[in-house]
Structures are given as structure tokens and as C-alpha cells.
Design a protein around this motif. Sequence first.
Motif, mmCIF file in Angstrom:
data_model
loop_
_atom_site.group_PDB
_atom_site.id
_atom_site.type_symbol
_atom_site.label_atom_id
_atom_site.label_comp_id
_atom_site.label_asym_id
_atom_site.label_seq_id
_atom_site.Cartn_x
_atom_site.Cartn_y
_atom_site.Cartn_z
ATOM 1 N N GLY A 102 8.379 -27.353 6.111
ATOM 2 C CA GLY A 102 7.361 -27.829 6.817
ATOM 3 C C GLY A 102 6.451 -26.723 7.585
ATOM 4 O O GLY A 102 6.914 -25.629 7.941
ATOM 5 N N TYR A 103 5.061 -26.891 7.672
ATOM 6 C CA TYR A 103 4.232 -25.970 8.003
ATOM 7 C C TYR A 103 4.298 -25.562 9.336
ATOM 8 O O TYR A 103 3.886 -24.655 9.866
ATOM 9 C CB TYR A 103 2.832 -26.473 7.809
ATOM 10 N N TYR A 104 4.820 -26.994 9.984
ATOM 11 C CA TYR A 104 4.947 -26.468 11.536
ATOM 12 C C TYR A 104 6.050 -25.853 12.307
ATOM 13 O O TYR A 104 6.169 -25.406 13.044
ATOM 14 C CB TYR A 104 5.124 -28.013 12.184
ATOM 15 N N ARG A 105 7.080 -25.493 11.105
ATOM 16 C CA ARG A 105 8.240 -24.880 11.522
ATOM 17 C C ARG A 105 8.175 -23.174 11.582
ATOM 18 O O ARG A 105 7.813 -22.813 10.271
ATOM 19 C CB ARG A 105 9.451 -25.489 10.632
ATOM 20 N N PRO A 106 8.504 -22.541 12.385
ATOM 21 C CA PRO A 106 8.502 -20.913 12.227
ATOM 22 C C PRO A 106 9.455 -20.742 11.226
ATOM 23 O O PRO A 106 9.007 -19.705 10.520
ATOM 24 C CB PRO A 106 8.804 -20.679 13.796
ATOM 25 N N SER A 107 10.377 -21.393 11.208
ATOM 26 C CA SER A 107 11.362 -21.030 9.835
ATOM 27 C C SER A 107 10.817 -21.169 8.856
ATOM 28 O O SER A 107 11.543 -20.484 7.777
ATOM 29 C CB SER A 107 12.636 -21.735 10.084
ATOM 30 N N SER A 108 9.976 -21.656 8.248
ATOM 31 C CA SER A 108 9.166 -21.830 7.026
ATOM 32 C C SER A 108 8.357 -20.647 6.597
ATOM 33 O O SER A 108 7.717 -20.515 5.645
ATOM 34 C CB SER A 108 8.400 -23.135 7.052
ATOM 35 N N TYR A 109 8.167 -19.719 7.535
ATOM 36 C CA TYR A 109 7.540 -18.295 7.353
ATOM 37 C C TYR A 109 8.506 -17.366 7.018
ATOM 38 O O TYR A 109 9.255 -17.244 8.017
ATOM 39 C CB TYR A 109 6.448 -18.308 8.438
ATOM 40 N N ASN A 110 8.046 -16.309 6.298
ATOM 41 C CA ASN A 110 9.020 -15.372 6.068
ATOM 42 C C ASN A 110 8.674 -14.021 6.476
ATOM 43 O O ASN A 110 9.323 -12.978 6.457
ATOM 44 C CB ASN A 110 9.807 -15.246 4.670
ATOM 45 N N TYR A 111 7.320 -13.772 6.811
ATOM 46 C CA TYR A 111 6.820 -12.362 7.385
ATOM 47 C C TYR A 111 5.907 -12.804 8.746
ATOM 48 O O TYR A 111 5.103 -13.722 8.631
ATOM 49 C CB TYR A 111 5.957 -11.777 6.385
ATOM 50 N N TRP A 112 6.083 -11.811 9.495
ATOM 51 C CA TRP A 112 5.407 -12.140 10.839
ATOM 52 C C TRP A 112 4.953 -10.857 11.406
ATOM 53 O O TRP A 112 5.551 -9.871 10.781
ATOM 54 C CB TRP A 112 6.471 -12.668 12.119
ATOM 55 N N GLY A 113 3.674 -10.814 11.963
ATOM 56 C CA GLY A 113 3.080 -9.894 12.737
ATOM 57 C C GLY A 113 3.969 -9.642 14.075
ATOM 58 O O GLY A 113 5.000 -10.409 14.430
ATOM 59 N N GLN A 114 3.560 -8.766 14.822
ATOM 60 C CA GLN A 114 4.323 -8.244 16.015
ATOM 61 C C GLN A 114 3.696 -8.956 17.289
ATOM 62 O O GLN A 114 4.240 -9.206 18.310
ATOM 63 C CB GLN A 114 4.006 -6.653 16.405
ATOM 64 N N GLY A 115 2.403 -9.948 17.064
ATOM 65 C CA GLY A 115 1.913 -10.464 18.036
ATOM 66 C C GLY A 115 0.952 -9.739 18.821
ATOM 67 O O GLY A 115 0.753 -8.637 18.896
ATOM 68 N N THR A 116 -0.269 -10.469 19.362
ATOM 69 C CA THR A 116 -1.531 -10.236 20.241
ATOM 70 C C THR A 116 -1.263 -10.965 21.391
ATOM 71 O O THR A 116 -1.211 -12.354 21.312
ATOM 72 C CB THR A 116 -2.448 -9.753 19.454
ATOM 73 N N GLN A 117 -1.361 -10.371 22.512
ATOM 74 C CA GLN A 117 -1.349 -11.188 23.711
ATOM 75 C C GLN A 117 -2.849 -11.738 24.121
ATOM 76 O O GLN A 117 -3.736 -10.913 24.138
ATOM 77 C CB GLN A 117 -1.088 -10.409 24.887
#
Length: 122
Positions: A102-117
Motif C-alpha cells: 500500500g502506498y500509504y504504508r511506510p513499510s512499502s518503501y525500501n529506501y529512505w532519506g535521513q529527513g529534513t525538518q
Amino acid sequence: QVHLVESGGGLVQAGGSLRLSCAASGRTGSLRTMGWFRQAPGKEREFVTLIWPGGSTYYADSVKGRFILSRDNAMNTAYLQMNSLKPEDTANYYCALYNSGGYYRPSSYNYWGQGTQVTVSS
């Protein structure tokens, strides 16, 4: 391996705008769907928007009409233009590459950035 780097976060007053970028490098291979999520302190990571390889986009209701997601495939970079910002938009924003599910689920994504505030003051 794929490496994602977000940039562009900062402090802005309510009603203002920011543009976030997400640059992908490494073994990006064929174009993939890219999503953005955000996470505020004490809250779960929530879906914001995504863009398919062809450029079609989808937005959460909370940002629809205010945020615009685009991508430059040649540069392997996506841009999230955030307008009419509200204090409730304050969060750490992450880009991620979609894998399956599901597109809404974080678990559906396998590469992530570190984030920006992103912080929006009232």
C-alpha cells in the motif's frame, strides 16, 4: 544500494512556502515511484504525497491544493513545493522509494532519506 538525500527544510511563518528536494544516487536503476512522508514528535510517520515515474501525483487530503510534487528524471531529483504552510505541517519530512504494498504504508518503501525538518510558526 540507493542513497536519498533531502534538503530545503527550515523555519517559516504560517502562510509561507518552502521547497524540499530529494536527490537519489547509487543504483537507482529504472525510474521508481517516490513518496514523501512526515513525522511530528510523538506521532506516527504519515503519508504526504507520491509521484509515479511518468509524473502523475497523488496527495494526502491534508496537503492537497497546497503542496506540489514534481521530479526531474534526468537529475534523479524530486521537488516538493509546499505553499500556504500551517503550523500543523511542522514535522520531519522524508522521501522514500516505493517497493511494494500500500502506498500509504511506510513499510512499502525500501529506501529512505535521513529527513529534513520543517517548522512552521504561527
